[in-house]
Design an enzyme around this catalytic site. Sequence first.
Site, PDB file in Angstrom:
ATOM      1  N   VAL A  63       0.804  -1.238   0.000  1.00 50.07           N
ATOM      2  CA  VAL A  63       0.000   0.000   0.000  1.00 50.07           C
ATOM      3  C   VAL A  63       0.834   1.283   0.000  1.00 50.07           C
ATOM      4  O   VAL A  63       0.282   2.360  -0.194  1.00 50.07           O
ATOM      5  CB  VAL A  63      -0.997   0.084   1.185  1.00 50.07           C
ATOM      6  N   TYR A  68      -4.176   1.407  -8.658  1.00 48.50           N
ATOM      7  CA  TYR A  68      -5.291   1.791  -9.531  1.00 48.50           C
ATOM      8  C   TYR A  68      -6.180   0.581  -9.764  1.00 48.50           C
ATOM      9  O   TYR A  68      -5.815  -0.338 -10.484  1.00 48.50           O
ATOM     10  CB  TYR A  68      -4.766   2.388 -10.851  1.00 48.50           C
ATOM     11  N   LYS A  95       5.661   4.240   7.327  1.00 51.63           N
ATOM     12  CA  LYS A  95       5.360   4.421   5.905  1.00 51.63           C
ATOM     13  C   LYS A  95       4.057   3.718   5.539  1.00 51.63           C
ATOM     14  O   LYS A  95       3.237   4.252   4.793  1.00 51.63           O
ATOM     15  CB  LYS A  95       6.479   3.815   5.039  1.00 51.63           C
ATOM     16  N   LYS A 109     -10.720   8.960  -3.298  1.00 47.93           N
ATOM     17  CA  LYS A 109     -11.089  10.285  -3.826  1.00 47.93           C
ATOM     18  C   LYS A 109     -11.376  10.196  -5.327  1.00 47.93           C
ATOM     19  O   LYS A 109     -12.384  10.712  -5.815  1.00 47.93           O
ATOM     20  CB  LYS A 109      -9.924  11.237  -3.557  1.00 47.93           C
ATOM     21  N   ARG A 110     -10.506   9.497  -6.064  1.00 47.65           N
ATOM     22  CA  ARG A 110     -10.727   9.357  -7.515  1.00 47.65           C
ATOM     23  C   ARG A 110     -12.030   8.614  -7.799  1.00 47.65           C
ATOM     24  O   ARG A 110     -12.784   8.985  -8.690  1.00 47.65           O
ATOM     25  CB  ARG A 110      -9.545   8.620  -8.162  1.00 47.65           C
ATOM     26  N   TYR A 149       3.996   2.882  15.317  1.00 44.97           N
ATOM     27  CA  TYR A 149       2.628   2.385  15.112  1.00 44.97           C
ATOM     28  C   TYR A 149       1.614   3.408  15.620  1.00 44.97           C
ATOM     29  O   TYR A 149       0.718   3.819  14.882  1.00 44.97           O
ATOM     30  CB  TYR A 149       2.491   1.063  15.861  1.00 44.97           C
ATOM     31  N   TYR A 163      -9.064  14.574   4.564  1.00 42.82           N
ATOM     32  CA  TYR A 163      -9.668  14.252   3.258  1.00 42.82           C
ATOM     33  C   TYR A 163     -11.181  14.424   3.327  1.00 42.82           C
ATOM     34  O   TYR A 163     -11.819  14.831   2.363  1.00 42.82           O
ATOM     35  CB  TYR A 163      -9.314  12.824   2.813  1.00 42.82           C
TER      36      TYR A 163
HETATM   37  P1  NAD Z   1      -2.236  -8.783  10.691  1.00 50.74           P
HETATM   38  O1  NAD Z   1      -0.802  -8.459  10.857  1.00 50.74           O
HETATM   39  O2  NAD Z   1      -2.658 -10.205  10.749  1.00 50.74           O
HETATM   40  O3  NAD Z   1      -2.798  -8.173   9.324  1.00 50.74           O
HETATM   41  C1  NAD Z   1      -2.256  -7.059   8.676  1.00 50.74           C
HETATM   42  C2  NAD Z   1      -2.147  -7.395   7.191  1.00 50.74           C
HETATM   43  O4  NAD Z   1      -1.621  -6.263   6.489  1.00 50.74           O
HETATM   44  C3  NAD Z   1      -1.198  -8.562   6.936  1.00 50.74           C
HETATM   45  O5  NAD Z   1      -1.802  -9.477   6.045  1.00 50.74           O
HETATM   46  C4  NAD Z   1       0.019  -7.894   6.306  1.00 50.74           C
HETATM   47  O6  NAD Z   1       0.736  -8.752   5.439  1.00 50.74           O
HETATM   48  C5  NAD Z   1      -0.626  -6.721   5.594  1.00 50.74           C
HETATM   49  N1  NAD Z   1       0.320  -5.612   5.361  1.00 50.74           N
HETATM   50  C6  NAD Z   1       1.216  -5.077   6.219  1.00 50.74           C
HETATM   51  N2  NAD Z   1       1.878  -4.073   5.626  1.00 50.74           N
HETATM   52  C7  NAD Z   1       1.383  -3.970   4.358  1.00 50.74           C
HETATM   53  C8  NAD Z   1       1.680  -3.147   3.245  1.00 50.74           C
HETATM   54  N3  NAD Z   1       2.623  -2.195   3.328  1.00 50.74           N
HETATM   55  N4  NAD Z   1       0.980  -3.321   2.100  1.00 50.74           N
HETATM   56  C9  NAD Z   1       0.037  -4.290   2.003  1.00 50.74           C
HETATM   57  N5  NAD Z   1      -0.284  -5.121   3.028  1.00 50.74           N
HETATM   58  C10 NAD Z   1       0.389  -4.953   4.180  1.00 50.74           C
HETATM   59  O7  NAD Z   1      -3.002  -7.930  11.786  1.00 50.74           O
HETATM   60  P2  NAD Z   1      -4.552  -7.833  12.138  1.00 50.74           P
HETATM   61  O8  NAD Z   1      -4.690  -8.138  13.559  1.00 50.74           O
HETATM   62  O9  NAD Z   1      -5.375  -8.570  11.163  1.00 50.74           O
HETATM   63  O10 NAD Z   1      -4.789  -6.264  11.972  1.00 50.74           O
HETATM   64  C11 NAD Z   1      -5.464  -5.707  10.858  1.00 50.74           C
HETATM   65  C12 NAD Z   1      -5.607  -4.210  11.050  1.00 50.74           C
HETATM   66  O11 NAD Z   1      -6.362  -3.935  12.240  1.00 50.74           O
HETATM   67  C13 NAD Z   1      -4.273  -3.475  11.205  1.00 50.74           C
HETATM   68  O12 NAD Z   1      -4.353  -2.248  10.521  1.00 50.74           O
HETATM   69  C14 NAD Z   1      -4.174  -3.229  12.682  1.00 50.74           C
HETATM   70  O13 NAD Z   1      -3.421  -2.075  12.973  1.00 50.74           O
HETATM   71  C15 NAD Z   1      -5.633  -3.062  13.085  1.00 50.74           C
HETATM   72  N6  NAD Z   1      -5.842  -3.420  14.499  1.00 50.74           N
HETATM   73  C16 NAD Z   1      -5.843  -4.724  14.903  1.00 50.74           C
HETATM   74  C17 NAD Z   1      -5.994  -5.020  16.247  1.00 50.74           C
HETATM   75  C18 NAD Z   1      -6.030  -6.430  16.754  1.00 50.74           C
HETATM   76  O14 NAD Z   1      -6.121  -6.631  17.967  1.00 50.74           O
HETATM   77  N7  NAD Z   1      -6.016  -7.452  15.934  1.00 50.74           N
HETATM   78  C19 NAD Z   1      -6.143  -3.973  17.183  1.00 50.74           C
HETATM   79  C20 NAD Z   1      -6.105  -2.667  16.733  1.00 50.74           C
HETATM   80  C21 NAD Z   1      -5.970  -2.391  15.381  1.00 50.74           C
HETATM   81  N1  UDP Z   2      -3.571   7.356  -5.761  1.00 51.00           N
HETATM   82  C1  UDP Z   2      -3.693   5.997  -5.982  1.00 51.00           C
HETATM   83  N2  UDP Z   2      -4.733   5.573  -6.763  1.00 51.00           N
HETATM   84  C2  UDP Z   2      -5.615   6.414  -7.336  1.00 51.00           C
HETATM   85  C3  UDP Z   2      -5.468   7.794  -7.092  1.00 51.00           C
HETATM   86  C4  UDP Z   2      -4.442   8.239  -6.290  1.00 51.00           C
HETATM   87  O1  UDP Z   2      -2.919   5.195  -5.503  1.00 51.00           O
HETATM   88  O2  UDP Z   2      -6.529   5.948  -8.017  1.00 51.00           O
HETATM   89  C5  UDP Z   2      -2.472   7.794  -4.897  1.00 51.00           C
HETATM   90  C6  UDP Z   2      -1.443   8.609  -5.606  1.00 51.00           C
HETATM   91  O3  UDP Z   2      -0.170   8.045  -5.307  1.00 51.00           O
HETATM   92  C7  UDP Z   2      -1.521   9.960  -4.954  1.00 51.00           C
HETATM   93  C8  UDP Z   2      -2.174   9.698  -3.620  1.00 51.00           C
HETATM   94  O4  UDP Z   2      -3.031   8.597  -3.865  1.00 51.00           O
HETATM   95  O5  UDP Z   2      -0.252  10.526  -4.724  1.00 51.00           O
HETATM   96  C9  UDP Z   2      -3.001  10.847  -3.100  1.00 51.00           C
HETATM   97  O6  UDP Z   2      -3.936  11.207  -4.081  1.00 51.00           O
HETATM   98  P1  UDP Z   2      -4.514  12.683  -4.155  1.00 51.00           P
HETATM   99  O7  UDP Z   2      -5.428  12.758  -5.332  1.00 51.00           O
HETATM  100  O8  UDP Z   2      -5.081  13.059  -2.851  1.00 51.00           O
HETATM  101  O9  UDP Z   2      -3.241  13.572  -4.296  1.00 51.00           O
HETATM  102  P2  UDP Z   2      -2.277  13.941  -5.504  1.00 51.00           P
HETATM  103  O10 UDP Z   2      -2.512  12.965  -6.621  1.00 51.00           O
HETATM  104  O11 UDP Z   2      -2.668  15.310  -5.832  1.00 51.00           O
HETATM  105  O12 UDP Z   2      -0.913  13.795  -4.893  1.00 51.00           O
END
Ligand code: NAD
Ligand code: UDP
Length: 320
Positions: A63, A68, A95, A109-110, A149, A163
């Site tokens: 993510v 798209y 990140k 938004k799109r 976190y 947003y």
């Molecule tokens: P989890 O770690 O099992 O699931 C998170 C998923 O996100 C995993 O499948 C992982 O591979 C994926 N992921 C991580 N980074 C990613 C990235 N950069 N791009 C794409 N995928 C990515 O944890 P969970 O318990 O299922 O938690 C799910 C969500 O709920 C999380 O956002 C977590 O912060 C939130 N949450 C969970 C709890 C809980 O108790 N389980 C409590 C508070 C918040």
């Molecule tokens: N974005 C995306 N999918 C879409 C549209 C946007 O992943 O269909 C991402 C894109 O990387 C962008 C970010 O979402 O930088 C934020 O989008 P926004 O329209 O708010 O901002 P801008 O494009 O003006 O940076």
Amino acid sequence: MRDATRKACLVAGGAGFLGSHLCERLLDRGHEVVCLDNFFTGSKRNIEHLLHHPRFELMRHDVTFPLYVEVDEIFNLACPASPVHYQHDPVQTTKTSVHGAINMLGLAKRLRAKILQASTSEVYGDPQVHPQREDYWGHVNPIGHRACYDEGKRCAETLFFDYHRQHKLRIKVMRIFNTYGPRMHPNDGRVVSNFIVQALTGKDITLYGDGSQTRSFCYVDDLVEGALKLMDTDDLIIGPVNVGNPVESTIRELAERIVELTNSRSVIVYRPLPSDDPMQRCPDIARARAWLDWEPQVQLEQGLRSTIEYFDRLLGRPAT
Ligand code: NAD
Ligand code: UDP
Ligand code: UDP
């Protein structure tokens, strides 16, 4: 032609613990599901049974990069949730929360799609108000080991609300409290999975600190029901909404309960408390009750039994 009531839903983090249950429920409701995951903490095994479903699609994607696709609703769950995993690469955790939220919000938004953020009780930090209501701003150490976190998730909430205000996006912010159940990863590091795996394999139960800190544990089915209900609310309801179980127990009580339910001979051993470990956690769920007509249905003992059964099967032991 597509059924007008059928929606296309994106579940980011869909191969994780909560995400996989959510994908299942969305398919049960007749929707199309795009499950996106980079498999950092999630696993194909969690969604293996859905791979051949005609309305299910799996995408390997991170993510933090733009995406798209064409969908009607977005559930943003992508982020490691266990302290052990989110502290493993803290920069990547921030990140994921921040860039991930921007990309998912840009996508929403799109598409003019509705978007739900899986936020967390960690936004309250080590709370000084008890139980935690949504209008409490929290007590977070911005430079500690949990900050990647906690602050990442707080910034994601800020982005969601900006947003909404700036681009009129339809947002839903759900603050999830500790949730447990089948498909937690056995090495996930969170307390329920750790204690159950330790108890089932006869290893020492590792209690951090003196075990007097509290948490409130919500069963996964209740949590997913809360997420679906929140997504279904009208556009005026944006949250944040606490979703969790208000029944609080100490970590020591949890350890004793699990030893008893598994008939284990494991002994409880004491280990140092990790830094910034919150002492008390309990949601005030008045908002969820009023806005979503939601409250947890599964008692801790019942939920623990199903989770123990799951780990028993996973570890290849007969159920006790
Ligand atoms: P989890 O770690 O099992 O699931 C998170 C998923 O996100 C995993 O499948 C992982 O591979 C994926 N992921 C991580 N980074 C990613 C990235 N950069 N791009 C794409 N995928 C990515 O944890 P969970 O318990 O299922 O938690 C799910 C969500 O709920 C999380 O956002 C977590 O912060 C939130 N949450 C969970 C709890 C809980 O108790 N389980 C409590 C508070 C918040
Ligand atoms: N974005 C995306 N999918 C879409 C549209 C946007 O992943 O269909 C991402 C894109 O990387 C962008 C970010 O979402 O930088 C934020 O989008 P926004 O329209 O708010 O901002 P801008 O494009 O003006 O940076
Ligand atoms: N904990 C513990 N032993 C373990 C794992 C966790 O005593 O093997 C404690 C941890 O220190 C915390 C509580 O259990 O006080 C909940 O920890 P978890 O990692 O599940 O979630 P969080 O701290 O994010 O609520």
